[in-house]
Design an enzyme around this catalytic site. Structure first.
Site, PDB file in Angstrom:
ATOM      1  N   ASP A  12       0.829  -1.198   0.000  1.00  9.30           N
ATOM      2  CA  ASP A  12       0.000   0.000   0.000  1.00  9.30           C
ATOM      3  C   ASP A  12       0.870   1.258   0.000  1.00  9.30           C
ATOM      4  O   ASP A  12       1.978   1.259   0.544  1.00  9.30           O
ATOM      5  CB  ASP A  12      -0.896  -0.010   1.247  1.00  9.30           C
ATOM      6  CG  ASP A  12      -2.054   0.960   1.134  1.00  9.30           C
ATOM      7  OD1 ASP A  12      -2.338   1.435   0.018  1.00  9.30           O
ATOM      8  OD2 ASP A  12      -2.677   1.247   2.169  1.00  9.30           O
ATOM      9  N   ASN A  60     -10.170  -3.143  -6.917  1.00 10.39           N
ATOM     10  CA  ASN A  60      -9.376  -2.143  -7.643  1.00 10.39           C
ATOM     11  C   ASN A  60      -9.952  -1.788  -9.002  1.00 10.39           C
ATOM     12  O   ASN A  60      -9.572  -0.764  -9.590  1.00 10.39           O
ATOM     13  CB  ASN A  60      -7.925  -2.631  -7.819  1.00 10.39           C
ATOM     14  CG  ASN A  60      -7.112  -2.583  -6.547  1.00 10.39           C
ATOM     15  OD1 ASN A  60      -6.146  -3.338  -6.388  1.00 10.39           O
ATOM     16  ND2 ASN A  60      -7.484  -1.706  -5.613  1.00 10.39           N
TER      17      ASN A  60
END
Length: 233
Positions: A12, A60
């Site tokens: 991340d 995503n």
């Protein structure tokens, strides 16, 4: 001392790293791709058996189309740049997630990397692509239900047997899950597999997560007292 078998990473912070450095988000993803290589080589040198990296989740797809298109180009960039080194290091590429739904050219790149490294016997570098844990659990339940309907399985199944229906069936249990960039959530990643996994949420964004820091956190894991619900005498 306990040996690390399987480390999973939620990579991340690429976008935030890019913004902090005055760059566009895609530049952060590009630097992040190079860091997959760095951490994979380190993990291989440390004799870790499996490194699973969360590369692209089922959620995503909600990102802007331009960013998704760029993310789908990253596997080709990664393997074109590093396949020779991965082969020299005897690293095997695998994938969890659904190949169906990934753009055709990206799927070809991934499948070629899987095929070319299939006979390698070193560390497994496992990419979670188009992967979501709830989806994986649902698919596992469907496979089991079909086996029951076809008299290939009974209703007395236990957790170990049910685990064979998961995409990670051939891997050791996840020992350590690392999430970079300071977020404190699991984001639909390996929910079945991490029942007794140790967690480490670290502040560094993925592009700044160095091999040295990876080794540090792995060593910190080795200091933990894992009882798996029991009591050590």
């Amino acid at each position: 001392m306990e040996q690390l078998q399987h480390v999973a990473i939620i990579m991340d912070g690429n976008g935030r790293w890019a913004k902090a450095h005055g760059k566009v988000r895609t530049q952060g993803h590009l630097v992040g791709v190079d860091n997959v290589r760095n951490i994979a080589i380190k993990a291989n040198d440390m004799n870790i058996k499996v490194l699973t990296v969360y590369a692209f989740s089922t959620e995503n797809w909600k990102r802007p189309l331009e960013e998704v298109d760029y993310l789908m180009k990253l596997p080709a960039l990664f393997f074109n740049k590093f396949m020779k080194e991965l082969m020299e290091k005897n690293i095997k590429i695998t994938m969890i997630g659904e190949m169906e739904g990934i753009p055709q050219e990206t799927a070809k790149v991934l499948q070629r990397a899987i095929d070319e490294t299939a006979n390698n016997t070193g560390m497994i570098l496992n990419f979670a692509m188009n992967y979501g844990s709830r989806r994986e659990i649902t698919l596992a339940a469907k496979k089991y239900a079909l086996d029951v309907l076809n008299d290939k399985a009974g209703l007395d199944i236990d957790e170990k047997e049910f685990g064979k229906y998961f995409m990670t069936a051939d891997f050791p249990e996840v020992d350590l899950l690392i999430r970079t960039s300071g977020e404190l959530r699991l984001s639909n990643f390996l929910l079945w597999q991490i029942a007794y996994t140790e967690f480490m949420f670290v502040d560094e964004p993925w592009p700044e997560f160095t091999p040295e820091r990876f080794e540090y956190y792995c060593n910190e894991f080795l200091k933990r007292d894992r009882r798996f619900g029991g009591i050590k005498q």
